[in-house]
Design a protein around this motif. Structure first.
Motif, PDB file in Angstrom:
ATOM      1  N   SER A  54      12.938   6.199  39.148  1.00 56.04           N
ATOM      2  CA  SER A  54      12.366   7.502  38.820  1.00 56.04           C
ATOM      3  C   SER A  54      11.924   8.229  40.089  1.00 56.04           C
ATOM      4  CB  SER A  54      11.165   7.320  37.891  1.00 56.04           C
ATOM      5  OG  SER A  54      10.310   8.436  37.938  1.00 56.04           O
ATOM      6  N   PRO A  55      12.369   9.481  40.310  1.00 59.68           N
ATOM      7  CA  PRO A  55      11.942  10.215  41.508  1.00 59.68           C
ATOM      8  C   PRO A  55      10.451  10.522  41.499  1.00 59.68           C
ATOM      9  CG  PRO A  55      13.128  11.678  40.006  1.00 59.68           C
ATOM     10  CD  PRO A  55      13.279  10.285  39.469  1.00 59.68           C
ATOM     11  N   LYS A  56       9.882  10.700  40.322  1.00 56.88           N
ATOM     12  CA  LYS A  56       8.447  10.954  40.227  1.00 56.88           C
ATOM     13  C   LYS A  56       7.656   9.738  40.707  1.00 56.88           C
ATOM     14  CE  LYS A  56       4.695  13.150  38.820  1.00 56.88           C
ATOM     15  NZ  LYS A  56       4.109  14.218  39.651  1.00 56.88           N
ATOM     16  N   PHE A  57       8.085   8.552  40.284  1.00 56.20           N
ATOM     17  CA  PHE A  57       7.418   7.341  40.749  1.00 56.20           C
ATOM     18  C   PHE A  57       7.578   7.174  42.257  1.00 56.20           C
ATOM     19  CE2 PHE A  57       7.688   2.909  42.053  1.00 56.20           C
ATOM     20  CZ  PHE A  57       6.442   2.438  41.658  1.00 56.20           C
ATOM     21  N   LEU A  58       8.767   7.443  42.774  1.00 61.14           N
ATOM     22  CA  LEU A  58       9.010   7.311  44.212  1.00 61.14           C
ATOM     23  C   LEU A  58       8.116   8.254  45.006  1.00 61.14           C
ATOM     24  CD1 LEU A  58      12.907   7.022  44.214  1.00 61.14           C
ATOM     25  CD2 LEU A  58      11.255   5.186  44.666  1.00 61.14           C
ATOM     26  N   MET A  59       7.934   9.477  44.506  1.00 60.27           N
ATOM     27  CA  MET A  59       7.046  10.415  45.190  1.00 60.27           C
ATOM     28  C   MET A  59       5.601   9.925  45.143  1.00 60.27           C
ATOM     29  SD  MET A  59       8.606  14.119  44.024  1.00 60.27           S
ATOM     30  CE  MET A  59       7.325  15.027  44.907  1.00 60.27           C
ATOM     31  N   GLU A  60       5.174   9.406  43.998  1.00 59.93           N
ATOM     32  CA  GLU A  60       3.812   8.895  43.883  1.00 59.93           C
ATOM     33  C   GLU A  60       3.601   7.669  44.773  1.00 59.93           C
ATOM     34  OE1 GLU A  60       1.167  10.025  42.076  1.00 59.93           O
ATOM     35  OE2 GLU A  60       2.334  11.794  41.584  1.00 59.93           O
ATOM     36  N   ALA A  61       4.687   6.926  45.025  1.00 60.68           N
ATOM     37  CA  ALA A  61       4.600   5.745  45.885  1.00 60.68           C
ATOM     38  C   ALA A  61       4.763   6.101  47.364  1.00 60.68           C
ATOM     39  CB  ALA A  61       5.655   4.724  45.481  1.00 60.68           C
ATOM     40  N   GLY A  62       4.952   7.394  47.673  1.00 62.46           N
ATOM     41  CA  GLY A  62       5.097   7.817  49.057  1.00 62.46           C
ATOM     42  C   GLY A  62       6.477   7.614  49.635  1.00 62.46           C
ATOM     43  N   GLN A  63       7.480   7.296  48.815  1.00 61.07           N
ATOM     44  CA  GLN A  63       8.838   7.056  49.288  1.00 61.07           C
ATOM     45  C   GLN A  63       9.643   8.356  49.203  1.00 61.07           C
ATOM     46  OE1 GLN A  63      10.551   3.423  47.581  1.00 61.07           O
ATOM     47  NE2 GLN A  63       8.486   2.753  47.030  1.00 61.07           N
ATOM     48  N   GLU A  64       9.342   9.258  50.127  1.00 65.63           N
ATOM     49  CA  GLU A  64       9.937  10.600  50.091  1.00 65.63           C
ATOM     50  C   GLU A  64      11.440  10.569  50.289  1.00 65.63           C
ATOM     51  OE1 GLU A  64       9.441  14.939  52.317  1.00 65.63           O
ATOM     52  OE2 GLU A  64       8.286  13.201  52.981  1.00 65.63           O
TER      53      GLU A  64
END
Length: 543
Positions: free
Chosen positions: A260-270
């Protein structure tokens, strides 16, 4: 964001955005210290800047098209596989009870076992999905579901069959809440309600698939064979077939689907999130000459704070800290501003699950009581001993009625797909629960088996709207770092309601048949009125 995505791209949408260090008074840092972007070739010579895009803007910029259709099919198949695994128990009981020598109490335990497993797995998998990612949890939970569901077909003893079905339920409890979190986080807000409603319709597809397989396989004597000392009856073949959807879904997710891109953004994995948006754009713009324009994403300070807290907690190896870490998301769900919505959703999930699963599992018994005329509660009879009944030859009527009842979900599913984003989930949820309460209230008025079947179809068609609306609302009411945890908790509450509903019906259906039916009606009415306390979520942005 100070500019809309269309204003940022303008007429030069095909020109790449490049980060540029300016030497004059125009800096490449905004007021928040974030890098901004400038187009490398601008005809009028004027330099223009672009901020990093937020999640919602990036989803919009990635477009909507082929990728979302593919995602719907893959996630829908996973949702259908969960329905197959849950509902297959009710279809195998008429024959499995003879082979496994099941009493009525044993059958009640078997029906409850998968719900108990789902209750345990719901929160556990939801918490892991919020911490470790949606995709990995989906692959593992679907695999657990399929493997242990299939192994149950080999169990020669009831206790082993019960244990394997429980473990399979743990897997189901993880995939159901996580699949909706995962799916919703790829959707633009303008289409999210309709797309989640479309995903929910695959539950109907799984219901129909389970009924069709049961109708085709279980009555067949040709599917029976001997496996060592085990007499592999047709119902065991049916159990194996029901495990295939979950295993195939896990295989597809592991090979083809992104995180999920939303999860990746929340995890700081831009960078990883940008790759996902790039893939979405490429699939949605197939055959189009447009180029991907997103070069930076905004990571909110709140997300960084949450990640820092998680990191600090994960560094502790003491059991007390680990326990607190696991309970922390639950405390957040009941902390302002989430307190009211969490309490309301807990009440609604309990009410609808008690009523839906309690009544649904006992429809065959109510049908049988109307065979000679009269209402289901007029012909009260004592339970018949299982030993005095024959399981063979298998009667196909129960599978035909199950197929018809499952197919009656179609109008409600179509209705929610078309109107979810127009009316909103809150109104649909409340109205559906109130109408379901009315339909159940008059259920004992019917006089024939045909009328009972019609009434079950009406209840099925109306109640599915509430389920679909709940899928949308519960997804949109929670932030990313709590979404899967919240859905896991609510799913666990739902399983408690389902177990209690079946226990109440089992205790009272023979002596006071009207009591559980009226109780279901009252609970559905309570849920419908309580839903009015929820906030409107129509086309809202995910947080």
């Amino acid at each position: 964001m100070s500019r809309r995505i269309s204003e940022v791209l303008g007429d030069s949408a095909r020109e790449p955005l490049l980060p540029t260090r300016l030497e004059d008074s125009s800096q490449d840092l905004d007021a928040e210290g974030e890098v901004v972007f400038e187009r490398s070739n601008i005809s009028d010579g004027q330099k223009r800047e672009q901020k990093k895009l937020s999640y919602e803007e990036a989803v919009e910029a990635a477009g909507f098209g082929f990728f979302h259709g593919l995602l719907l099919v893959v996630c829908g198949w996973a949702n259908a596989s969960d329905a197959v695994e849950i509902l297959c128990v009710s279809f195998l009981l008429p024959t499995a009870r003879c082979d496994l020598k099941l009493s009525s109490t044993d059958m009640g335990l078997l029906t409850a076992s998968i719900f108990l497993g789902m209750m345990v797995g719901g929160y556990m998998w939801g918490y892991l999905a919020d911490q470790r990612g949606r995709k990995n949890v989906l692959v593992i939970s679907l695999t657990v579901n399929g493997v242990f569901g299939g192994l149950a077909s080999l169990a020669p003893w009831f206790w082993l069959f019960l244990l394997l079905r429980f473990i399979s339920g743990v897997g189901v409890g993880g995939s159901i809440p996580v699949i909706f979190s995962y799916f919703s986080e790829f959707q633009p807000c303008s289409r999210r309600g309709a797309m989640i409603s479309a995903l929910a319709t695959f539950w109907m597809a799984g219901n129909i698939l389970a009924a069709s397989l049961a109708w085709l396989v279980i009555p067949s004597t040709s599917s029976r064979f001997t496996l060592g000392s085990l007499d592999f009856q047709s119902w065991r073949v049916f159990v194996v077939l029901c495990s295939i959807p979950s295993l195939s879904s896990a295989f597809i997710f592991s090979l083809a689907m992104p995180e999920s891109p939303k999860f990746l953004m929340e995890a700081g994995q831009e960078a990883e999130a940008l790759d996902v948006f790039q893939m979405m754009f490429n699939l949605n713009q197939r055959g189009n000459s447009k180029s991907f324009q997103i070069t930076g994403l905004t990571i909110t300070s709140n997300s960084e704070r949450v990640r820092a807290e998680v990191t600090r907690c994960s560094e502790s190896h003491r059991i007390t800290h680990i326990f607190k870490k696991g309970l922390a998301p639950i405390r957040q769900l009941f902390t302002k501003p989430l307190t009211t919505r969490s309490i309301v959703l807990v009440i609604i999930f309990f009410c609808i699950s008690f009523g839906y699963y309690g009544l649904w599992m006992w429809f065959p018994e109510l049908f049988k009581r109307t065979a000679d005329g009269g209402s289901p509660c007029a012909n009260v009879s004592r339970p018949q001993s299982v030993e005095n009944e024959s399981c063979y030859p298998v009667k196909t009527t129960v599978y035909k009625d199950g197929f018809i009842t499952a197919a009656s979900n179609l109008p409600g599913n179509v209705f929610t797909i078309l109107l979810m984003d127009v009316i909103g989930g809150k109104i649909l949820l409340s109205c559906s629960l109130l109408l379901s309460a009315v339909s159940v209230f008059f259920i004992w008025v019917v006089k024939t088996k045909a009328q009972s079947l019609v009434m079950s179809c009406v209840f099925s068609a109306v109640s599915v709207i509430a389920w679909n609306a709940l899928d949308v609302i519960s997804t949109e009411l929670y932030p990313t770092q709590l979404r899967s945890t919240a859905l896991g908790l609510l799913t666990g509450v739902s399983r408690v309601g389902a177990i209690m509903g079946n226990m109440v019906f089992g205790q009272l259906v023979d002596s006071h048949c009207a009591v559980p039916i009226l109780l279901v009606s009252a609970l559905l009415l309570t849920g419908g009125l309580t839903a009015l306390r929820l906030p409107h979520t129509r086309q809202t942005a995910l947080t």
